[in-house]
Scaffold this motif. Structure first.
Motif, PDB file in Angstrom:
ATOM      1  N   ALA A   1      60.232 -12.204  42.855  1.00  0.00           N
ATOM      2  CA  ALA A   1      59.510 -13.672  43.274  1.00  0.00           C
ATOM      3  C   ALA A   1      59.040 -13.426  44.629  1.00  0.00           C
ATOM      4  CB  ALA A   1      60.260 -14.808  42.999  1.00  0.00           C
ATOM      5  N   ARG A   2      59.684 -12.984  45.183  1.00  0.00           N
ATOM      6  CA  ARG A   2      59.195 -12.564  46.667  1.00  0.00           C
ATOM      7  C   ARG A   2      58.174 -11.342  46.960  1.00  0.00           C
ATOM      8  NH1 ARG A   2      61.361 -15.947  50.867  1.00  0.00           N
ATOM      9  NH2 ARG A   2      59.887 -14.741  52.189  1.00  0.00           N
ATOM     10  N   GLY A   3      57.913 -10.811  45.885  1.00  0.00           N
ATOM     11  CA  GLY A   3      56.967  -9.690  45.960  1.00  0.00           C
ATOM     12  C   GLY A   3      57.462  -7.926  46.087  1.00  0.00           C
ATOM     13  N   ALA A   4      58.874  -8.047  45.422  1.00  0.00           N
ATOM     14  CA  ALA A   4      59.142  -6.654  45.455  1.00  0.00           C
ATOM     15  C   ALA A   4      58.481  -6.043  44.242  1.00  0.00           C
ATOM     16  CB  ALA A   4      60.796  -6.577  45.247  1.00  0.00           C
ATOM     17  N   ASP A   5      58.234  -4.750  44.226  1.00  0.00           N
ATOM     18  CA  ASP A   5      57.779  -3.717  43.275  1.00  0.00           C
ATOM     19  C   ASP A   5      58.734  -3.111  42.570  1.00  0.00           C
ATOM     20  OD1 ASP A   5      56.201  -2.238  41.509  1.00  0.00           O
ATOM     21  OD2 ASP A   5      54.630  -1.886  43.118  1.00  0.00           O
ATOM     22  N   PRO A   6      59.183  -3.238  41.437  1.00  0.00           N
ATOM     23  CA  PRO A   6      60.175  -2.430  40.676  1.00  0.00           C
ATOM     24  C   PRO A   6      59.655  -0.951  40.488  1.00  0.00           C
ATOM     25  CG  PRO A   6      59.237  -3.883  39.086  1.00  0.00           C
ATOM     26  CD  PRO A   6      58.534  -4.376  40.343  1.00  0.00           C
ATOM     27  N   LYS A   7      58.477  -0.803  40.397  1.00  0.00           N
ATOM     28  CA  LYS A   7      57.729   0.485  40.285  1.00  0.00           C
ATOM     29  C   LYS A   7      57.709   1.447  41.355  1.00  0.00           C
ATOM     30  CE  LYS A   7      55.411  -0.603  35.930  1.00  0.00           C
ATOM     31  NZ  LYS A   7      56.199   0.263  35.006  1.00  0.00           N
ATOM     32  N   ARG A   8      57.929   0.798  42.581  1.00  0.00           N
ATOM     33  CA  ARG A   8      57.827   1.654  43.822  1.00  0.00           C
ATOM     34  C   ARG A   8      59.045   2.447  43.938  1.00  0.00           C
ATOM     35  NH1 ARG A   8      59.709   1.420  49.117  1.00  0.00           N
ATOM     36  NH2 ARG A   8      58.354   1.718  50.741  1.00  0.00           N
ATOM     37  N   PRO A   9      58.744   3.572  44.187  1.00  0.00           N
ATOM     38  CA  PRO A   9      59.816   4.537  44.270  1.00  0.00           C
ATOM     39  C   PRO A   9      60.375   4.514  45.748  1.00  0.00           C
ATOM     40  CG  PRO A   9      57.639   5.778  44.207  1.00  0.00           C
ATOM     41  CD  PRO A   9      57.483   4.209  44.177  1.00  0.00           C
ATOM     42  N   SER A  10      61.622   4.841  45.806  1.00  0.00           N
ATOM     43  CA  SER A  10      62.195   4.851  47.186  1.00  0.00           C
ATOM     44  C   SER A  10      61.916   6.207  47.736  1.00  0.00           C
ATOM     45  CB  SER A  10      63.899   4.595  47.123  1.00  0.00           C
ATOM     46  OG  SER A  10      64.351   5.944  46.455  1.00  0.00           O
TER      47      SER A  10
ATOM     48  N   ALA B   1      69.804  -4.488  45.115  1.00  0.00           N
ATOM     49  CA  ALA B   1      70.071  -5.607  44.387  1.00  0.00           C
ATOM     50  C   ALA B   1      70.639  -5.099  42.863  1.00  0.00           C
ATOM     51  CB  ALA B   1      69.117  -6.451  44.206  1.00  0.00           C
ATOM     52  N   ILE B   2      69.939  -4.071  42.593  1.00  0.00           N
ATOM     53  CA  ILE B   2      70.380  -3.640  40.934  1.00  0.00           C
ATOM     54  C   ILE B   2      71.848  -2.958  41.164  1.00  0.00           C
ATOM     55  CG2 ILE B   2      69.852  -1.774  39.257  1.00  0.00           C
ATOM     56  CD1 ILE B   2      67.761  -4.015  39.298  1.00  0.00           C
ATOM     57  N   ASP B   3      71.870  -2.142  42.082  1.00  0.00           N
ATOM     58  CA  ASP B   3      73.370  -1.509  42.390  1.00  0.00           C
ATOM     59  C   ASP B   3      74.370  -2.603  42.454  1.00  0.00           C
ATOM     60  OD1 ASP B   3      74.888   0.782  42.991  1.00  0.00           O
ATOM     61  OD2 ASP B   3      75.124   0.210  44.938  1.00  0.00           O
TER      62      ASP B   3
ATOM     63  N   HIS C   1      71.357  -2.088  33.144  1.00  0.00           N
ATOM     64  CA  HIS C   1      71.296  -3.158  33.758  1.00  0.00           C
ATOM     65  C   HIS C   1      69.969  -3.982  32.815  1.00  0.00           C
ATOM     66  CE1 HIS C   1      70.881  -6.883  36.114  1.00  0.00           C
ATOM     67  NE2 HIS C   1      71.207  -6.422  37.048  1.00  0.00           N
ATOM     68  N   TRP C   2      70.368  -4.291  31.714  1.00  0.00           N
ATOM     69  CA  TRP C   2      69.419  -4.845  30.591  1.00  0.00           C
ATOM     70  C   TRP C   2      68.786  -6.321  31.086  1.00  0.00           C
ATOM     71  CZ3 TRP C   2      70.358  -9.738  28.367  1.00  0.00           C
ATOM     72  CH2 TRP C   2      71.994  -9.996  28.547  1.00  0.00           C
ATOM     73  N   LEU C   3      69.384  -6.798  31.832  1.00  0.00           N
ATOM     74  CA  LEU C   3      68.581  -8.196  32.400  1.00  0.00           C
ATOM     75  C   LEU C   3      67.705  -7.862  33.352  1.00  0.00           C
ATOM     76  CD1 LEU C   3      71.912 -10.543  32.953  1.00  0.00           C
ATOM     77  CD2 LEU C   3      69.982 -10.877  31.183  1.00  0.00           C
ATOM     78  N   ALA C   4      67.939  -6.796  34.217  1.00  0.00           N
ATOM     79  CA  ALA C   4      66.571  -6.620  35.145  1.00  0.00           C
ATOM     80  C   ALA C   4      65.639  -5.803  34.389  1.00  0.00           C
ATOM     81  CB  ALA C   4      67.572  -5.604  36.416  1.00  0.00           C
ATOM     82  N   THR C   5      66.019  -5.211  33.543  1.00  0.00           N
ATOM     83  CA  THR C   5      65.015  -4.236  32.571  1.00  0.00           C
ATOM     84  C   THR C   5      64.110  -5.128  31.664  1.00  0.00           C
ATOM     85  OG1 THR C   5      66.413  -2.393  32.157  1.00  0.00           O
ATOM     86  CG2 THR C   5      64.841  -2.538  30.753  1.00  0.00           C
ATOM     87  N   ALA C   6      64.829  -6.190  31.393  1.00  0.00           N
ATOM     88  CA  ALA C   6      63.967  -7.195  30.474  1.00  0.00           C
ATOM     89  C   ALA C   6      63.051  -8.238  31.625  1.00  0.00           C
ATOM     90  CB  ALA C   6      64.759  -8.286  29.907  1.00  0.00           C
ATOM     91  N   LEU C   7      63.458  -8.406  32.840  1.00  0.00           N
ATOM     92  CA  LEU C   7      62.560  -9.018  33.902  1.00  0.00           C
ATOM     93  C   LEU C   7      61.304  -7.932  34.528  1.00  0.00           C
ATOM     94  CD1 LEU C   7      64.879 -10.539  36.592  1.00  0.00           C
ATOM     95  CD2 LEU C   7      63.051 -11.519  35.166  1.00  0.00           C
TER      96      LEU C   7
ATOM     97  N   GLU D   1      62.933  -0.029  38.710  1.00  0.00           N
ATOM     98  CA  GLU D   1      62.873  -0.153  37.230  1.00  0.00           C
ATOM     99  C   GLU D   1      63.962   1.066  36.485  1.00  0.00           C
ATOM    100  OE1 GLU D   1      59.230  -0.804  34.225  1.00  0.00           O
ATOM    101  OE2 GLU D   1      59.156   0.786  35.572  1.00  0.00           O
ATOM    102  N   HIS D   2      63.464   2.293  36.986  1.00  0.00           N
ATOM    103  CA  HIS D   2      64.375   3.287  36.338  1.00  0.00           C
ATOM    104  C   HIS D   2      65.694   3.271  36.675  1.00  0.00           C
ATOM    105  CE1 HIS D   2      64.878   7.603  34.852  1.00  0.00           C
ATOM    106  NE2 HIS D   2      65.407   7.696  35.601  1.00  0.00           N
ATOM    107  N   MET D   3      66.104   2.870  37.777  1.00  0.00           N
ATOM    108  CA  MET D   3      67.528   2.813  37.996  1.00  0.00           C
ATOM    109  C   MET D   3      68.318   1.679  37.212  1.00  0.00           C
ATOM    110  SD  MET D   3      69.060   1.677  41.898  1.00  0.00           S
ATOM    111  CE  MET D   3      70.574   1.447  42.029  1.00  0.00           C
ATOM    112  N   ALA D   4      67.609   0.632  37.019  1.00  0.00           N
ATOM    113  CA  ALA D   4      68.147  -0.510  36.122  1.00  0.00           C
ATOM    114  C   ALA D   4      68.290  -0.026  34.582  1.00  0.00           C
ATOM    115  CB  ALA D   4      67.129  -1.906  36.206  1.00  0.00           C
ATOM    116  N   PHE D   5      67.041   0.658  34.273  1.00  0.00           N
ATOM    117  CA  PHE D   5      67.248   0.977  32.562  1.00  0.00           C
ATOM    118  C   PHE D   5      68.324   2.347  32.565  1.00  0.00           C
ATOM    119  CE2 PHE D   5      65.993   4.222  29.521  1.00  0.00           C
ATOM    120  CZ  PHE D   5      65.777   3.373  28.494  1.00  0.00           C
ATOM    121  N   VAL D   6      68.604   3.307  33.409  1.00  0.00           N
ATOM    122  CA  VAL D   6      69.414   4.254  33.323  1.00  0.00           C
ATOM    123  C   VAL D   6      70.879   3.895  33.507  1.00  0.00           C
ATOM    124  CG1 VAL D   6      70.202   6.139  34.314  1.00  0.00           C
ATOM    125  CG2 VAL D   6      67.702   6.051  33.930  1.00  0.00           C
ATOM    126  N   ASP D   7      70.972   2.953  34.566  1.00  0.00           N
ATOM    127  CA  ASP D   7      72.203   2.186  34.560  1.00  0.00           C
ATOM    128  C   ASP D   7      72.697   1.108  33.584  1.00  0.00           C
ATOM    129  OD1 ASP D   7      72.749   4.067  36.579  1.00  0.00           O
ATOM    130  OD2 ASP D   7      72.105   2.753  38.401  1.00  0.00           O
TER     131      ASP D   7
END
Length: 98
Positions: free
Chosen positions: A55-64, A30-32, A81-87, A73-79
């Protein structure tokens, strides 16, 4: 990834929110997709799929497992994606307070 009704149908049907494809979770994808869509079209950055997955339970701190262990979370920050980072920041605060 841009078809929210289909995504809802798949998850309601038992799809695993943390399933990986190509080494990335749905949240990573989704971030990509949100970043690529913004970059390729020049349209405003959006965060609807990311928000729905949270909202469905995905964990942004779960590493692939297959994506070098990077979190969404890291992917959004580095790339940038400020909206996702804020979420994710707000999600983290709410999780800590519960």
């Amino acid at each position: 990834m841009c078809d929210l009704p289909l995504l809802r149908e798949l998850l309601d049907g038992g799809g695993d929110i943390n399933e990986e494809h190509g080494g990335l979770t749905l949240l990573h994808h989704a971030i990509d997709v949100e970043i690529d869509s913004h970059t390729q079209t020049g349209e405003p950055l959006h965060v609807d799929v990311t928000a729905y997955l949270l909202a469905r339970g995905a964990d942004p701190k779960r590493p692939s497992n297959g994506g070098c262990g990077v979190t969404a979370e890291h992917m959004a920050f580095v790339d940038g994606h400020w909206l996702a980072t804020a979420l994710f920041e707000r999600w983290d605060i709410r999780r800590e307070n519960s």
